[in-house]
Write a protein that holds these residues in place. Structure first.
Motif, PDB file in Angstrom:
ATOM      1  N   LEU A 188      -4.050  -3.256 138.912  1.00 32.02           N
ATOM      2  CA  LEU A 188      -2.771  -3.347 139.385  1.00 32.02           C
ATOM      3  C   LEU A 188      -2.634  -3.368 140.812  1.00 32.02           C
ATOM      4  O   LEU A 188      -3.089  -2.259 141.434  1.00 32.02           O
ATOM      5  CB  LEU A 188      -1.744  -2.616 138.748  1.00 32.02           C
ATOM      6  CG  LEU A 188      -0.436  -2.691 139.176  1.00 32.02           C
ATOM      7  CD1 LEU A 188      -0.009  -4.303 138.664  1.00 32.02           C
ATOM      8  CD2 LEU A 188       0.526  -1.912 138.344  1.00 32.02           C
ATOM      9  N   SER A 189      -2.356  -4.016 141.831  1.00 29.06           N
ATOM     10  CA  SER A 189      -1.802  -3.838 143.132  1.00 29.06           C
ATOM     11  C   SER A 189      -0.672  -2.659 143.205  1.00 29.06           C
ATOM     12  O   SER A 189       0.210  -2.895 142.487  1.00 29.06           O
ATOM     13  CB  SER A 189      -1.535  -5.096 143.874  1.00 29.06           C
ATOM     14  OG  SER A 189      -1.019  -5.115 145.231  1.00 29.06           O
ATOM     15  N   SER A 251      10.280  -7.711 137.304  1.00 30.93           N
ATOM     16  CA  SER A 251       9.140  -7.241 137.986  1.00 30.93           C
ATOM     17  C   SER A 251       7.896  -8.162 137.597  1.00 30.93           C
ATOM     18  O   SER A 251       7.012  -8.524 138.781  1.00 30.93           O
ATOM     19  CB  SER A 251       8.683  -5.692 137.349  1.00 30.93           C
ATOM     20  OG  SER A 251       7.385  -5.116 138.014  1.00 30.93           O
ATOM     21  N   ILE A 252       7.723  -8.805 136.442  1.00 38.09           N
ATOM     22  CA  ILE A 252       6.828  -9.843 136.411  1.00 38.09           C
ATOM     23  C   ILE A 252       6.930 -10.846 137.277  1.00 38.09           C
ATOM     24  O   ILE A 252       6.271 -11.503 137.658  1.00 38.09           O
ATOM     25  CB  ILE A 252       6.846  -9.879 134.984  1.00 38.09           C
ATOM     26  CG1 ILE A 252       6.359  -8.815 133.995  1.00 38.09           C
ATOM     27  CG2 ILE A 252       5.750 -11.327 134.551  1.00 38.09           C
ATOM     28  CD1 ILE A 252       6.171  -9.115 132.416  1.00 38.09           C
ATOM     29  N   TRP A 257       2.788 -13.716 142.382  1.00 40.84           N
ATOM     30  CA  TRP A 257       1.747 -13.902 143.535  1.00 40.84           C
ATOM     31  C   TRP A 257       0.509 -13.079 142.917  1.00 40.84           C
ATOM     32  O   TRP A 257      -0.513 -13.357 143.404  1.00 40.84           O
ATOM     33  CB  TRP A 257       2.205 -13.292 144.910  1.00 40.84           C
ATOM     34  CG  TRP A 257       2.544 -11.957 144.839  1.00 40.84           C
ATOM     35  CD1 TRP A 257       3.970 -11.454 144.670  1.00 40.84           C
ATOM     36  CD2 TRP A 257       1.822 -10.693 145.034  1.00 40.84           C
ATOM     37  NE1 TRP A 257       4.138 -10.175 144.556  1.00 40.84           N
ATOM     38  CE2 TRP A 257       2.643  -9.619 144.693  1.00 40.84           C
ATOM     39  CE3 TRP A 257       0.512 -10.559 145.325  1.00 40.84           C
ATOM     40  CZ2 TRP A 257       2.372  -8.145 144.995  1.00 40.84           C
ATOM     41  CZ3 TRP A 257       0.320  -9.462 145.712  1.00 40.84           C
ATOM     42  CH2 TRP A 257       0.850  -8.082 145.284  1.00 40.84           C
ATOM     43  N   PHE A 258       0.745 -11.841 142.583  1.00 38.93           N
ATOM     44  CA  PHE A 258      -0.477 -10.978 142.078  1.00 38.93           C
ATOM     45  C   PHE A 258      -0.984 -11.667 140.745  1.00 38.93           C
ATOM     46  O   PHE A 258      -2.251 -11.614 140.681  1.00 38.93           O
ATOM     47  CB  PHE A 258      -0.006  -9.535 141.659  1.00 38.93           C
ATOM     48  CG  PHE A 258      -0.743  -8.795 140.983  1.00 38.93           C
ATOM     49  CD1 PHE A 258      -2.018  -8.182 141.418  1.00 38.93           C
ATOM     50  CD2 PHE A 258      -0.460  -8.436 139.473  1.00 38.93           C
ATOM     51  CE1 PHE A 258      -2.717  -7.368 140.615  1.00 38.93           C
ATOM     52  CE2 PHE A 258      -1.301  -7.680 138.664  1.00 38.93           C
ATOM     53  CZ  PHE A 258      -2.443  -7.266 139.205  1.00 38.93           C
ATOM     54  N   GLN A 261      -3.042 -14.536 141.810  1.00 36.56           N
ATOM     55  CA  GLN A 261      -4.113 -13.920 142.213  1.00 36.56           C
ATOM     56  C   GLN A 261      -5.501 -13.430 141.229  1.00 36.56           C
ATOM     57  O   GLN A 261      -6.521 -14.000 141.467  1.00 36.56           O
ATOM     58  CB  GLN A 261      -4.180 -12.779 143.367  1.00 36.56           C
ATOM     59  CG  GLN A 261      -3.458 -13.523 144.648  1.00 36.56           C
ATOM     60  CD  GLN A 261      -3.375 -12.313 145.846  1.00 36.56           C
ATOM     61  OE1 GLN A 261      -3.491 -11.127 145.461  1.00 36.56           O
ATOM     62  NE2 GLN A 261      -2.628 -12.782 146.911  1.00 36.56           N
ATOM     63  N   LEU A 262      -4.880 -12.819 140.319  1.00 34.69           N
ATOM     64  CA  LEU A 262      -5.730 -12.368 139.207  1.00 34.69           C
ATOM     65  C   LEU A 262      -6.398 -13.401 138.322  1.00 34.69           C
ATOM     66  O   LEU A 262      -7.510 -13.352 138.103  1.00 34.69           O
ATOM     67  CB  LEU A 262      -4.731 -11.190 138.356  1.00 34.69           C
ATOM     68  CG  LEU A 262      -5.626 -10.607 137.267  1.00 34.69           C
ATOM     69  CD1 LEU A 262      -6.773  -9.753 137.806  1.00 34.69           C
ATOM     70  CD2 LEU A 262      -4.596  -9.694 136.580  1.00 34.69           C
ATOM     71  N   LYS A 263      -5.437 -14.334 138.177  1.00 31.35           N
ATOM     72  CA  LYS A 263      -5.814 -15.329 137.456  1.00 31.35           C
ATOM     73  C   LYS A 263      -6.988 -16.325 138.056  1.00 31.35           C
ATOM     74  O   LYS A 263      -8.058 -16.424 137.308  1.00 31.35           O
ATOM     75  CB  LYS A 263      -4.759 -16.379 136.899  1.00 31.35           C
ATOM     76  CG  LYS A 263      -5.119 -17.432 135.947  1.00 31.35           C
ATOM     77  CD  LYS A 263      -3.980 -18.490 135.796  1.00 31.35           C
ATOM     78  CE  LYS A 263      -4.476 -19.520 134.967  1.00 31.35           C
ATOM     79  NZ  LYS A 263      -5.323 -20.298 135.280  1.00 31.35           N
TER      80      LYS A 263
END
Length: 273
Positions: A188-189, A251-252, A257-258, A261-263
């Motif tokens: 997690l960022s 929050s989700i 954007w996070f 990126q993770l995907k």
């Protein structure tokens, strides 16, 4: 019995399919020779005339049944191509094309083998068939599609009898390595926050409750199917939102954007054998 499709009056060779429905296919040496080095070399040898319908034409008995031989010849001749709707239909035709070294027919069947309606629905079968006939590129395509299924829980099929332990191990190794790499990317960022989960300690990094749920379930899912199709789907993320606090859903959304990126990082992992 004579084939409805192949009963040419000017035929100079007869192919007779296997019993119990032995059928004579009255065809042309020139076309078969052009399509198959196997037949080209065979026709260089003397052939004994055995046809009762046409005694002056040599007859060659083959091991393929009527349906397989007819489909094979329809790919060779300039006529309507047969529709291949199942892998059970494709496999014996591909086997015959390989046997007779019919390169043009093999190329058509290779493309059909990895078509979406086969590769997506039955990827392990497609992989097994590709490995059986040493079709490396098709095996790679199929191996990518197997990432969407649990290879240890797939229906057992006779196609698996024809592949080596090495080929099967390559597939399991792909799943194992990709699953491990994907799980390691689940970090997690610090820029991902939830106002309620962090509360008064906002300046201290605490993972939102939705992430804890997502992280645990994503690890389990990726261990079985190391692809992003499920873990980044709306139902999967919605479950994590419900498992969190009242503001976790927001929050989700803020963390899109996070998650993108993770995907992308997981999608970029090696995906074929």
């Amino acid at each position: 019995m004579t084939s409805h499709y192949f009963s040419f009056a000017d035929a100079d060779v007869v192919l007779r399919s296997a019993a119990p429905h032995a059928t004579e296919f009255r065809v042309h040496k020139s076309l078969l020779s052009a399509a198959s080095p196997f037949f080209k070399h065979m026709f260089a040898l003397p052939q004994k005339p055995l046809s009762t319908a046409c005694p002056e034409v040599p007859v060659i008995d083959v091991y393929e049944p009527k349906s397989t031989l007819e489909a094979l010849l329809r790919f060779v001749y300039p006529t309507s191509r047969p529709s291949i709707d199942t892998l059970d239909e494709l496999t014996p035709i591909l086997e015959a094309a390989m046997k007779y070294d019919m390169v043009s027919v093999i190329d058509i069947l290779r493309a059909r083998l990895v078509a979406p309606d086969f590769a997506r629905v039955a990827p392990t079968r497609v992989y097994a068939i590709a490995c059986r006939f040493d079709l490396e590129e098709e095996a790679k395509v199929a191996s990518r599609h197997t990432l969407n299924v649990n290879v240890l829980d797939c229906p057992l099929h006779d196609d698996l009898k024809h592949i080596t332990a090495y080929a099967y191990h390559r597939l399991l190794d792909l799943h194992r390595k990709r699953a491990k790499a994907a799980q390691e990317l689940l970090q997690l960022s610090e820029d991902v926050k939830c106002m309620q989960c962090n509360g008064a300690r906002y300046h201290a990094f605490l993972p939102p409750k939705w992430w804890s749920d997502f992280h645990e379930r994503a690890k389990q899912e990726l261990a079985v199917r190391p692809t992003t199709d499920v873990v980044f789907s709306m139902p999967f993320l919605a479950h994590s939102a419900q498992a969190g606090c009242e503001r976790c859903a927001g929050s989700i959304l803020d963390a899109h954007w996070f998650l993108d990126q993770l995907k992308r990082k997981i999608d970029d992992l090696p995906s074929t054998i």
